[in-house]
Enzyme design. Structure first.
Site, PDB file in Angstrom:
ATOM      1  N   GLU A 122       0.821  -1.210   0.000  1.00 37.77           N
ATOM      2  CA  GLU A 122       0.000   0.000   0.000  1.00 37.77           C
ATOM      3  C   GLU A 122       0.856   1.262   0.000  1.00 37.77           C
ATOM      4  O   GLU A 122       0.488   2.268  -0.607  1.00 37.77           O
ATOM      5  CB  GLU A 122      -0.950  -0.017   1.195  1.00 37.77           C
ATOM      6  N   GLU A 142      -3.459  -9.174   3.218  1.00 38.95           N
ATOM      7  CA  GLU A 142      -4.265  -8.922   4.409  1.00 38.95           C
ATOM      8  C   GLU A 142      -5.328  -9.989   4.665  1.00 38.95           C
ATOM      9  O   GLU A 142      -5.657 -10.290   5.828  1.00 38.95           O
ATOM     10  CB  GLU A 142      -4.925  -7.541   4.313  1.00 38.95           C
TER      11      GLU A 142
END
Length: 265
Positions: A122, A142
């Site tokens: 990210e 994730e």
């Protein structure tokens, strides 16, 4: 080139000419982001965004194993074991790191010296240009940990076809940076031998251009994202290069066949 240590050295901040260099300095933890590292990164990007002498920002990680392995899972586990709640994105007193990066209205380069996983991925997605060392892995893992990839779940489907984005999100697979480049997520992949020189070459290609124009590009591109073209064309955000001293100097330098000397105004 002087270096400032933030949060007891978790993040290093240095100025090299007009380039701010931000380094996540936790190689022993594969540059994972605990809360203090995240706070230090926010501080570093706020500083770079506010400093008129910064024309470009380079984000990288220390060592040669990982750019960033994401959030510090050891810290998260300790927080849970203590009966406390980890930080929830877009809440609390501090600004969100990824939001700060997106709103740093200067060119931001992610120099991926190793794996960019989960929150590290990210960080890369929040940058404008991504340059990677060959052999590194890239991905949002994730879903393997019950996390949310708040930024990734929004940006990834905007950067690549939705089906491919959902496949990466749902499977939590990591992919080689070479494959990420084929998808358009990485600008360039370099061998270990040429990586450092090629990153610096890109930095210098950027800072030789007008910082006024660069800031205009970044702010216009960011704030117009998702708007209809006719609406976006009527935005007037960031410095106006058409009325700037840099525009006068750029034209004069071309006429006089010399390199421009930018005033950044």
């Amino acid at each position: 080139m002087s270096t400032i240590e933030l949060e007891e050295g978790r993040v290093l901040y240095s100025m090299d000419g007009n380039v701010a260099r931000i380094t996540i300095n936790r190689p022993e933890r594969r540059n994972a982001m605990d809360t203090r590292t995240t706070a230090a990164l926010v501080e570093a990007f706020v500083e770079a965004g506010a400093d008129p002498d910064v024309w470009c920002v380079v984000l990288t990680g220390a060592g040669d194993k990982a750019f960033c392995a994401g959030g510090d899972l050891k810290e998260m586990d300790e927080t849970a074991q203590a009966g406390r709640q980890i930080h929830v994105p877009m809440t609390g007193q501090l600004r969100n790191l990824f939001e700060v990066m997106l709103e740093t209205y200067k060119p931001v380069i992610a120099a991926l010296n190793g794996h960019a996983i989960a929150g590290g991925c990210e960080l890369a997605l929040s940058s404008d240009i991504r340059l990677a060392k060959a052999g590194s892995q890239f991905g949002l893992t994730e879903a393997r940990r019950g996390m949310g990839a708040n930024l990734g779940s929004i940006l990834l489907p905007r950067l690549i076809p939705r089906g491919l984005a959902f496949e990466l999100l749902y499977t939590a697979d990591t992919i080689p940076v070479e494959q990420a480049q084929e998808l358009g997520l990485i600008n360039h992949v370099y061998s270990a031998e040429e990586y450092a020189d090629k990153v610096e070459e890109m930095v210098q290609r950027i800072v030789r251009n007008s910082p006024v124009t660069q800031r205009r590009y970044k702010e216009m591109a960011t704030k117009s994202w998702g708007l209809p073209v006719t609406t976006a064309l009527r935005l007037n955000v960031g410095p106006n290069p058409y009325l700037s001293e840099d525009r006068v100097e750029g034209v004069r330098a071309f006429i006089e066949k010399r390199d421009p000397v930018w005033a950044n105004r």
